[in-house]
Design a protein around this motif. Sequence first.
Motif, PDB file in Angstrom:
ATOM      1  N   ARG A  62     -14.774  30.108  71.473  1.00 15.11           N
ATOM      2  CA  ARG A  62     -14.412  31.471  71.101  1.00 15.11           C
ATOM      3  C   ARG A  62     -13.930  31.457  69.656  1.00 15.11           C
ATOM      4  O   ARG A  62     -12.923  30.810  69.341  1.00 15.11           O
ATOM      5  CB  ARG A  62     -13.297  32.003  71.999  1.00 15.11           C
ATOM      6  CG  ARG A  62     -13.750  32.251  73.403  1.00 15.11           C
ATOM      7  CD  ARG A  62     -12.633  32.769  74.272  1.00 15.11           C
ATOM      8  NE  ARG A  62     -13.185  33.251  75.525  1.00 15.11           N
ATOM      9  CZ  ARG A  62     -12.473  33.465  76.606  1.00 15.11           C
ATOM     10  NH1 ARG A  62     -11.175  33.251  76.610  1.00 15.11           N
ATOM     11  NH2 ARG A  62     -13.055  33.899  77.704  1.00 15.11           N
ATOM     12  N   VAL A  63     -14.631  32.162  68.791  1.00 16.11           N
ATOM     13  CA  VAL A  63     -14.197  32.327  67.411  1.00 16.11           C
ATOM     14  C   VAL A  63     -13.234  33.512  67.404  1.00 16.11           C
ATOM     15  O   VAL A  63     -13.586  34.601  67.880  1.00 16.11           O
ATOM     16  CB  VAL A  63     -15.405  32.565  66.474  1.00 16.11           C
ATOM     17  CG1 VAL A  63     -14.935  32.861  65.060  1.00 16.11           C
ATOM     18  CG2 VAL A  63     -16.343  31.362  66.517  1.00 16.11           C
ATOM     19  N   VAL A  64     -12.020  33.282  66.914  1.00 16.74           N
ATOM     20  CA  VAL A  64     -10.986  34.313  67.001  1.00 16.74           C
ATOM     21  C   VAL A  64     -10.408  34.636  65.634  1.00 16.74           C
ATOM     22  O   VAL A  64     -10.287  33.774  64.765  1.00 16.74           O
ATOM     23  CB  VAL A  64      -9.842  33.883  67.955  1.00 16.74           C
ATOM     24  CG1 VAL A  64     -10.346  33.794  69.381  1.00 16.74           C
ATOM     25  CG2 VAL A  64      -9.240  32.563  67.528  1.00 16.74           C
ATOM     26  N   ARG A  90     -12.886  26.333  74.191  1.00 18.81           N
ATOM     27  CA  ARG A  90     -12.273  25.956  72.909  1.00 18.81           C
ATOM     28  C   ARG A  90     -12.156  27.190  72.033  1.00 18.81           C
ATOM     29  O   ARG A  90     -12.889  28.167  72.196  1.00 18.81           O
ATOM     30  CB  ARG A  90     -13.136  24.900  72.199  1.00 18.81           C
ATOM     31  CG  ARG A  90     -13.469  23.680  73.041  1.00 18.81           C
ATOM     32  CD  ARG A  90     -12.282  22.739  73.116  1.00 18.81           C
ATOM     33  NE  ARG A  90     -12.498  21.652  74.055  1.00 18.81           N
ATOM     34  CZ  ARG A  90     -12.715  20.389  73.707  1.00 18.81           C
ATOM     35  NH1 ARG A  90     -12.783  20.047  72.436  1.00 18.81           N
ATOM     36  NH2 ARG A  90     -12.862  19.468  74.637  1.00 18.81           N
ATOM     37  N   TYR A  91     -11.236  27.105  71.066  1.00 18.78           N
ATOM     38  CA  TYR A  91     -10.968  28.211  70.152  1.00 18.78           C
ATOM     39  C   TYR A  91     -11.119  27.742  68.716  1.00 18.78           C
ATOM     40  O   TYR A  91     -10.711  26.632  68.373  1.00 18.78           O
ATOM     41  CB  TYR A  91      -9.552  28.755  70.381  1.00 18.78           C
ATOM     42  CG  TYR A  91      -9.443  29.484  71.695  1.00 18.78           C
ATOM     43  CD1 TYR A  91      -9.491  30.868  71.747  1.00 18.78           C
ATOM     44  CD2 TYR A  91      -9.339  28.793  72.894  1.00 18.78           C
ATOM     45  CE1 TYR A  91      -9.428  31.541  72.953  1.00 18.78           C
ATOM     46  CE2 TYR A  91      -9.279  29.450  74.109  1.00 18.78           C
ATOM     47  CZ  TYR A  91      -9.318  30.826  74.133  1.00 18.78           C
ATOM     48  OH  TYR A  91      -9.263  31.486  75.322  1.00 18.78           O
ATOM     49  N   LEU A  92     -11.681  28.623  67.893  1.00 17.86           N
ATOM     50  CA  LEU A  92     -11.920  28.328  66.491  1.00 17.86           C
ATOM     51  C   LEU A  92     -11.469  29.515  65.660  1.00 17.86           C
ATOM     52  O   LEU A  92     -11.953  30.635  65.854  1.00 17.86           O
ATOM     53  CB  LEU A  92     -13.414  28.044  66.272  1.00 17.86           C
ATOM     54  CG  LEU A  92     -13.891  27.766  64.857  1.00 17.86           C
ATOM     55  CD1 LEU A  92     -13.186  26.560  64.257  1.00 17.86           C
ATOM     56  CD2 LEU A  92     -15.412  27.561  64.852  1.00 17.86           C
ATOM     57  N   ASP A  93     -10.526  29.264  64.757  1.00 16.98           N
ATOM     58  CA  ASP A  93     -10.039  30.294  63.834  1.00 16.98           C
ATOM     59  C   ASP A  93     -11.215  30.777  62.984  1.00 16.98           C
ATOM     60  O   ASP A  93     -11.945  29.977  62.405  1.00 16.98           O
ATOM     61  CB  ASP A  93      -8.942  29.676  62.960  1.00 16.98           C
ATOM     62  CG  ASP A  93      -8.322  30.629  61.963  1.00 16.98           C
ATOM     63  OD1 ASP A  93      -8.956  31.652  61.594  1.00 16.98           O
ATOM     64  OD2 ASP A  93      -7.205  30.343  61.519  1.00 16.98           O
ATOM     65  N   ARG A  94     -11.390  32.085  62.923  1.00 14.81           N
ATOM     66  CA  ARG A  94     -12.500  32.675  62.167  1.00 14.81           C
ATOM     67  C   ARG A  94     -12.497  32.197  60.710  1.00 14.81           C
ATOM     68  O   ARG A  94     -13.558  32.021  60.105  1.00 14.81           O
ATOM     69  CB  ARG A  94     -12.419  34.203  62.231  1.00 14.81           C
ATOM     70  CG  ARG A  94     -13.672  34.903  61.746  1.00 14.81           C
ATOM     71  CD  ARG A  94     -13.634  36.394  62.038  1.00 14.81           C
ATOM     72  NE  ARG A  94     -13.424  36.715  63.431  1.00 14.81           N
ATOM     73  CZ  ARG A  94     -14.361  36.672  64.380  1.00 14.81           C
ATOM     74  NH1 ARG A  94     -15.581  36.290  64.083  1.00 14.81           N
ATOM     75  NH2 ARG A  94     -14.074  36.996  65.631  1.00 14.81           N
ATOM     76  N   ARG A 154      -8.261  25.230  74.832  1.00 14.37           N
ATOM     77  CA  ARG A 154      -7.580  26.454  75.246  1.00 14.37           C
ATOM     78  C   ARG A 154      -6.069  26.229  75.316  1.00 14.37           C
ATOM     79  O   ARG A 154      -5.290  27.044  74.856  1.00 14.37           O
ATOM     80  CB  ARG A 154      -8.126  26.908  76.604  1.00 14.37           C
ATOM     81  CG  ARG A 154      -7.466  28.173  77.139  1.00 14.37           C
ATOM     82  CD  ARG A 154      -6.410  27.818  78.168  1.00 14.37           C
ATOM     83  NE  ARG A 154      -5.626  29.000  78.465  1.00 14.37           N
ATOM     84  CZ  ARG A 154      -4.333  28.949  78.767  1.00 14.37           C
ATOM     85  NH1 ARG A 154      -3.685  27.817  78.816  1.00 14.37           N
ATOM     86  NH2 ARG A 154      -3.677  30.043  79.029  1.00 14.37           N
ATOM     87  N   ASP A 155      -5.647  25.095  75.877  1.00 12.96           N
ATOM     88  CA  ASP A 155      -4.214  24.844  76.022  1.00 12.96           C
ATOM     89  C   ASP A 155      -3.530  24.698  74.656  1.00 12.96           C
ATOM     90  O   ASP A 155      -2.428  25.208  74.461  1.00 12.96           O
ATOM     91  CB  ASP A 155      -3.963  23.611  76.882  1.00 12.96           C
ATOM     92  CG  ASP A 155      -4.330  23.850  78.343  1.00 12.96           C
ATOM     93  OD1 ASP A 155      -4.544  25.020  78.744  1.00 12.96           O
ATOM     94  OD2 ASP A 155      -4.404  22.861  79.088  1.00 12.96           O
TER      95      ASP A 155
END
Length: 165
Positions: A62-64, A90-94, A154-155
């Motif tokens: 998820r690009v956030v 997983r998360y990725l800073d835009r 995510r965590d």
Amino acid sequence: MFANFQHTAYRLELRDRYSSSDNQKPLREWVETGTTDMAWIDPWLAKVRAAADEGRFYRRVRVVSLPPTDYTRYSTWAARLNVEAGEDIRYLDRDQVPAGLPEFDYWLFDSRTAARMHFDDEDVLLGFDLVTDPAELVELSYWRDAAWHHAITRDDFASQLLDQR
């Protein structure tokens, strides 16, 4: 289609929110109270569990945008259920997105088939186009790997959100 993969189903998500009739009420309740009934997602979680039990995997980046939207905070809170079911999110800073990353959401199934997602201006899924061209699949696989490499679990992302409060 989403259950017909042999090893890995991967999704790249680029939108700051997703709108559907299923998630509008839970999102509103969560923003107001910090909790909500997530029973609407049970069929998806059953698919994730069944795939994991068979040795197949759902993965997602998820690009956030930061600071996070209400939707990002809500979906991060809710994603714990996906993770418990066996999905790796997983998360990725835009601001840290690798240059050239596609500007559309897609699913990639076993690096052999992709579904390029289409949304309207209200963030409602309209449908998808299937991609089977080998050159395009190689490119999407490359971007999957690049996004995955830069993303955090995510965590870890959830604890960073809590640290910001």
